[in-house]
Scaffold this motif. Structure first.
Motif, mmCIF file in Angstrom:
data_model
loop_
_atom_site.group_PDB
_atom_site.id
_atom_site.type_symbol
_atom_site.label_atom_id
_atom_site.label_comp_id
_atom_site.label_asym_id
_atom_site.label_seq_id
_atom_site.Cartn_x
_atom_site.Cartn_y
_atom_site.Cartn_z
ATOM 1 N N THR A 148 0.843 -1.192 0.000
ATOM 2 C CA THR A 148 0.000 0.000 0.000
ATOM 3 C C THR A 148 0.877 1.239 0.000
ATOM 4 O O THR A 148 2.084 1.161 0.244
ATOM 5 N N MET A 149 0.237 2.391 -0.262
ATOM 6 C CA MET A 149 0.995 3.644 -0.262
ATOM 7 C C MET A 149 0.085 4.816 0.031
ATOM 8 O O MET A 149 -1.136 4.723 -0.086
ATOM 9 N N SER A 150 0.705 5.929 0.421
ATOM 10 C CA SER A 150 -0.014 7.195 0.553
ATOM 11 C C SER A 150 0.846 8.311 -0.024
ATOM 12 O O SER A 150 2.072 8.207 -0.082
ATOM 13 N N ASP A 151 0.165 9.356 -0.475
ATOM 14 C CA ASP A 151 0.819 10.543 -1.036
ATOM 15 C C ASP A 151 0.230 11.752 -0.331
ATOM 16 O O ASP A 151 -0.992 11.948 -0.343
ATOM 17 N N ASP A 152 1.086 12.532 0.310
ATOM 18 C CA ASP A 152 0.654 13.701 1.080
ATOM 19 C C ASP A 152 -0.475 13.360 2.050
ATOM 20 O O ASP A 152 -1.438 14.106 2.212
ATOM 21 N N GLY A 153 -0.373 12.177 2.686
ATOM 22 C CA GLY A 153 -1.318 11.777 3.711
ATOM 23 C C GLY A 153 -2.600 11.137 3.209
ATOM 24 O O GLY A 153 -3.442 10.736 4.007
ATOM 25 N N SER A 154 -2.776 11.014 1.901
ATOM 26 C CA SER A 154 -3.977 10.389 1.344
ATOM 27 C C SER A 154 -3.635 9.033 0.762
ATOM 28 O O SER A 154 -2.667 8.908 -0.002
#
Length: 102
Positions: free
Chosen positions: A31-37
């Motif tokens: 999984t991943m997130s970008d700028d907290g999303s």
């Protein structure tokens, strides 16, 4: 040279534009997130990295190589200073990464 082998392989795959090597670095359920999303990992990496010529220039590492400060650039957004944090599973593959602008 980056300390953590999984992170080193992740960065090498990104910089080589090698989708197959990149997928091999990740767990199947990564999984991943970008700028907290939270983001869809396959869609995000295709759009932000592989289809856009993404490249990581490492400025620094910490937390035994699982936290990076990177000058990330791609053809869509240009260059930005970003942080990257990685979780690595027992099998030596990246199970999660989080990125965002610094």
């Amino acid at each position: 040279m980056l300390t953590d082998p999984a992170v080193r392989a992740f960065v090498a795959a990104v910089n080589a534009g090698d989708r197959e090597a990149f997928r091999g670095v990740l767990t199947e359920d990564a999984t991943m997130s970008d700028d907290g999303s939270e983001r869809d990992l396959a869609q995000w990496t295709d759009r932000e990295i592989f289809d856009a010529g993404g490249h990581m220039d490492i400025e620094s590492e910490s937390e035994d190589g699982r936290a990076l400060i990177v000058r990330f650039r791609n053809d869509t957004w240009g260059e930005m200073r970003t942080s990257w944090r990685f979780e690595v599973a027992d099998n030596g593959r990246v199970s999660r990464f989080e990125t965002g602008q610094v």
